[in-house]
Design a protein around this motif. Structure first.
Motif, PDB file in Angstrom:
ATOM      1  N   UNK A 100      15.352  -8.596 -10.101  1.00  0.00           N
ATOM      2  CA  UNK A 100      14.551  -8.423  -8.885  1.00  0.00           C
ATOM      3  C   UNK A 100      13.068  -8.482  -9.216  1.00  0.00           C
ATOM      4  N   UNK A 101      12.662  -7.756 -10.268  1.00  0.00           N
ATOM      5  CA  UNK A 101      11.249  -7.701 -10.648  1.00  0.00           C
ATOM      6  C   UNK A 101      10.732  -9.074 -11.046  1.00  0.00           C
ATOM      7  N   UNK A 102      11.502  -9.800 -11.840  1.00  0.00           N
ATOM      8  CA  UNK A 102      11.051 -11.114 -12.310  1.00  0.00           C
ATOM      9  C   UNK A 102      10.918 -12.091 -11.152  1.00  0.00           C
ATOM     10  N   UNK A 103      11.877 -12.041 -10.235  1.00  0.00           N
ATOM     11  CA  UNK A 103      11.810 -12.917  -9.067  1.00  0.00           C
ATOM     12  C   UNK A 103      10.574 -12.624  -8.240  1.00  0.00           C
ATOM     13  N   UNK A 104      10.275 -11.341  -8.052  1.00  0.00           N
ATOM     14  CA  UNK A 104       9.088 -10.958  -7.294  1.00  0.00           C
ATOM     15  C   UNK A 104       7.813 -11.384  -7.997  1.00  0.00           C
ATOM     16  N   UNK A 151      12.190   0.615  -3.518  1.00  0.00           N
ATOM     17  CA  UNK A 151      12.401  -0.712  -2.925  1.00  0.00           C
ATOM     18  C   UNK A 151      13.116  -1.626  -3.913  1.00  0.00           C
ATOM     19  N   UNK A 152      12.674  -1.626  -5.170  1.00  0.00           N
ATOM     20  CA  UNK A 152      13.312  -2.466  -6.196  1.00  0.00           C
ATOM     21  C   UNK A 152      14.745  -2.023  -6.438  1.00  0.00           C
ATOM     22  N   UNK A 153      14.973  -0.708  -6.564  1.00  0.00           N
ATOM     23  CA  UNK A 153      16.324  -0.200  -6.808  1.00  0.00           C
ATOM     24  C   UNK A 153      17.259  -0.530  -5.652  1.00  0.00           C
ATOM     25  N   UNK A 154      16.749  -0.419  -4.414  1.00  0.00           N
ATOM     26  CA  UNK A 154      17.572  -0.736  -3.249  1.00  0.00           C
ATOM     27  C   UNK A 154      17.961  -2.209  -3.242  1.00  0.00           C
ATOM     28  N   UNK A 155      17.004  -3.087  -3.523  1.00  0.00           N
ATOM     29  CA  UNK A 155      17.301  -4.520  -3.574  1.00  0.00           C
ATOM     30  C   UNK A 155      18.297  -4.828  -4.681  1.00  0.00           C
ATOM     31  N   UNK A 156      18.159  -4.149  -5.818  1.00  0.00           N
ATOM     32  CA  UNK A 156      19.077  -4.354  -6.942  1.00  0.00           C
ATOM     33  C   UNK A 156      20.503  -3.984  -6.557  1.00  0.00           C
ATOM     34  N   UNK A 158      22.338  -7.202  -8.561  1.00  0.00           N
ATOM     35  CA  UNK A 158      21.645  -7.786  -9.700  1.00  0.00           C
ATOM     36  C   UNK A 158      20.834  -6.673 -10.365  1.00  0.00           C
ATOM     37  N   UNK A 159      20.358  -6.936 -11.555  1.00  0.00           N
ATOM     38  CA  UNK A 159      19.615  -5.907 -12.277  1.00  0.00           C
ATOM     39  C   UNK A 159      18.211  -5.742 -11.700  1.00  0.00           C
ATOM     40  N   UNK A 160      17.608  -4.549 -11.865  1.00  0.00           N
ATOM     41  CA  UNK A 160      16.209  -4.380 -11.464  1.00  0.00           C
ATOM     42  C   UNK A 160      15.296  -5.389 -12.142  1.00  0.00           C
ATOM     43  N   UNK A 161      15.620  -5.772 -13.382  1.00  0.00           N
ATOM     44  CA  UNK A 161      14.810  -6.780 -14.076  1.00  0.00           C
ATOM     45  C   UNK A 161      14.818  -8.112 -13.323  1.00  0.00           C
ATOM     46  N   UNK A 209       0.828  -1.203   0.000  1.00  0.00           N
ATOM     47  CA  UNK A 209       0.000   0.000   0.000  1.00  0.00           C
ATOM     48  C   UNK A 209       0.863   1.252   0.000  1.00  0.00           C
ATOM     49  N   UNK A 210       1.726   1.335  -0.984  1.00  0.00           N
ATOM     50  CA  UNK A 210       2.643   2.458  -1.082  1.00  0.00           C
ATOM     51  C   UNK A 210       2.531   3.091  -2.460  1.00  0.00           C
ATOM     52  N   UNK A 211       3.240   4.187  -2.667  1.00  0.00           N
ATOM     53  CA  UNK A 211       3.220   4.874  -3.949  1.00  0.00           C
ATOM     54  C   UNK A 211       4.137   4.175  -4.949  1.00  0.00           C
ATOM     55  N   UNK A 212       4.002   4.544  -6.215  1.00  0.00           N
ATOM     56  CA  UNK A 212       4.863   3.982  -7.249  1.00  0.00           C
ATOM     57  C   UNK A 212       6.320   4.347  -6.994  1.00  0.00           C
ATOM     58  N   UNK A 213       6.569   5.584  -6.564  1.00  0.00           N
ATOM     59  CA  UNK A 213       7.941   5.997  -6.288  1.00  0.00           C
ATOM     60  C   UNK A 213       8.551   5.165  -5.162  1.00  0.00           C
ATOM     61  N   UNK A 214       7.774   4.907  -4.103  1.00  0.00           N
ATOM     62  CA  UNK A 214       8.283   4.084  -3.002  1.00  0.00           C
ATOM     63  C   UNK A 214       8.562   2.665  -3.475  1.00  0.00           C
ATOM     64  N   UNK A 215       7.689   2.118  -4.314  1.00  0.00           N
ATOM     65  CA  UNK A 215       7.896   0.762  -4.828  1.00  0.00           C
ATOM     66  C   UNK A 215       9.155   0.696  -5.687  1.00  0.00           C
ATOM     67  N   UNK A 216       9.376   1.700  -6.507  1.00  0.00           N
ATOM     68  CA  UNK A 216      10.589   1.704  -7.338  1.00  0.00           C
ATOM     69  C   UNK A 216      11.840   1.823  -6.478  1.00  0.00           C
TER      70      UNK A 216
END
Length: 225
Positions: A201-205, A186-191, A196-199, A177-184
């Motif tokens: 991270x995204x595919x795994x999720x 999170x992905x960038x931080x995990x990357x 690993x690439x954001x792709x 329940x967060x904004x698009x900017x917050x979600x991005x």
């Protein structure tokens, strides 16, 4: 495909079976990203969402280190200020986080919240451990099926990096329940942290957590076409 809504059912059942007036959330950690997967109450959901957005809290700590965490006083929890403030605001006084490993890269945890002090009997914590293992087994089975389905259909192979990332953004927006900017972020931080690439991270999720009717990030971000 994905774990969809069944963690919500597990959260509801855990609250009923464990008793003691506990309110329960199920959190999953995949590819370095934590998402709230289901909650027995809105109050428990808000606490887990605060933890997921901050990237710090007892549930994440328990999954990262593979051990149970019992927080005698949520108001005095050091280093977890955002989570602690949310717990106090919701009226919780104590909490416990019970993790279970799914794979080397995936873990789940039960976050147990109590409005009464010190309900943590050995019997209760043993039952919570067993329930967390049950959730992990169910998630593991669903992930195996998701990977098999993806391999058969070539589902992600034909998806561009941008599309995969934006679909993962939408899934994180709905679960946390967060904004698009917050979600991005999170992905960038995990990357960055996992190198690993954001792709990736995204595919795994997306394999682990496909959410029905996930919001379109463009609806939350007027800067997107």
């Amino acid at each position: 495909m994905g774990i969809a809504g069944f963690p919500q059912e597990f959260a509801d059942r855990a609250a009923t079976i464990l008793g003691h007036g506990l309110e329960v959330s199920v959190t999953m950690r995949q590819a370095g990203v934590s998402v709230r997967a289901g909650s027995s109450t809105e109050a428990a959901a808000r606490c887990d969402q605060a933890e997921a957005l901050d990237g710090r809290g007892p549930c994440i700590d328990a999954m990262d280190h593979g051990g149970r965490r019992v927080i005698a006083s949520v108001a005095d929890a050091p280093g977890w200020e955002r989570w602690s403030r949310q717990c106090v605001e919701e009226g919780f006084v104590t909490a416990a986080a019970v993790p279970a490993a799914v794979t080397a890269d995936v873990a789940v945890a039960l976050n147990l919240y109590s409005r009464a002090p010190d309900p943590w009997t050995p019997e209760l914590l043993t039952a919570a451990d067993a329930f967390a293992q049950l959730v992990a087994s169910a998630v593991g089975l669903r992930l195996e099926l998701a990977v098999l389905e993806d391999s058969t259909a070539g589902f992600y192979r034909d998806m561009s990096d941008a599309v995969a990332t934006e679909r993962a953004v939408g899934a994180i927006m709905q679960t946390n329940r967060c904004s698009a900017d917050e979600a991005r972020r999170i992905i960038d931080s995990a990357s960055r942290h996992r190198n690993v690439s954001p792709r990736e991270v995204a595919e795994s999720l997306l394999r682990a957590l496909v959410v029905e009717d996930a919001p379109d990030p463009a609806d939350d971000d007027p800067g997107l076409p």
